[in-house]
Design a protein around this motif. Structure first.
Motif, short mmCIF file in Angstrom:
data_model
loop_
_atom_site.label_atom_id
_atom_site.label_comp_id
_atom_site.label_asym_id
_atom_site.label_seq_id
_atom_site.Cartn_x
_atom_site.Cartn_y
_atom_site.Cartn_z
N CYS A 38 63.51 -24.11 23.00
CA CYS A 38 63.65 -22.75 22.07
C CYS A 38 62.30 -22.48 21.43
CB CYS A 38 64.54 -23.11 20.97
SG CYS A 38 64.84 -21.81 19.63
N CYS A 41 63.36 -22.78 17.20
CA CYS A 41 63.60 -23.68 16.41
C CYS A 41 63.11 -25.23 17.31
CB CYS A 41 65.04 -24.24 16.01
SG CYS A 41 66.01 -24.47 17.63
N CYS A 52 68.59 -20.21 22.77
CA CYS A 52 69.00 -21.10 21.95
C CYS A 52 70.62 -21.32 21.44
CB CYS A 52 68.19 -21.47 20.75
SG CYS A 52 68.36 -23.02 20.04
N CYS A 55 70.14 -21.40 17.46
CA CYS A 55 69.72 -20.21 16.50
C CYS A 55 69.59 -18.98 17.52
CB CYS A 55 68.32 -20.57 16.15
SG CYS A 55 66.90 -20.54 17.26
#
Ligand SMILES: [Zn+2]
Length: 137
Positions: A38, A41, A52, A55
């Motif tokens: 990601c 994050c 992701c 998120c």
């Protein structure tokens, strides 16, 4: 009359639906397994995900450099789909890499029953246009 449908277990560049997945398949053809990370994050996914799960940000592909893992869990498949019936019984295993990433694949070279914790090595198998990853003991 019943209709037989089978789960598609292999990878082929003919079936790629997104540029992200296409890149994954082209790397696989060169016997490189890609994971995704990601961009926001830092979560990692194997097999890779384009977005992701935590998120919803974009993920980028990077090569999986770990090749050695330990057997985390497995199942012996006694009744296989038609396309794999010649291989039954066979073992589908979850291997855990030192990073904690886990990968589900067949173990194709077992000579005895597998044992949780045994070492596994990432391998590849090429047949015509299809490349798959697998575990080796
Ligand atoms: Zn994320």
């Amino acid at each position: 009359m019943s209709e037989h449908k089978e789960l598609y277990l292999g990878y082929s560049t003919d079936k790629a639906v997104t540029p992200f997945f296409q890149d994954f398949l082209e790397a696989l053809e060169q016997e490189k397994l890609m994971k995704s990370k990601c961009t926001s994050c830092g979560a990692e996914y194997l097999p890779p995900r384009q977005h992701c799960q935590k998120c919803l940000s974009e993920c980028t592909l990077t090569e999986m450099t770990e090749k050695e893992a330990k057997l985390y869990s497995y199942v012996v498949v006694e009744f296989a789909p038609m396309s794999l019936s010649s291989k039954q019984p066979y073992v589908v295993a979850i291997g855990e890499f030192p990073s904690g990433l886990r990968l589900t694949a067949h173990i194709t070279n077992l000579m005895a029953m597998p044992e949780v914790g045994m070492p596994l090595r990432l391998g590849f198998e090429a047949k015509e246009k299809m490349v798959t990853y697998k575990w080796l003991v």
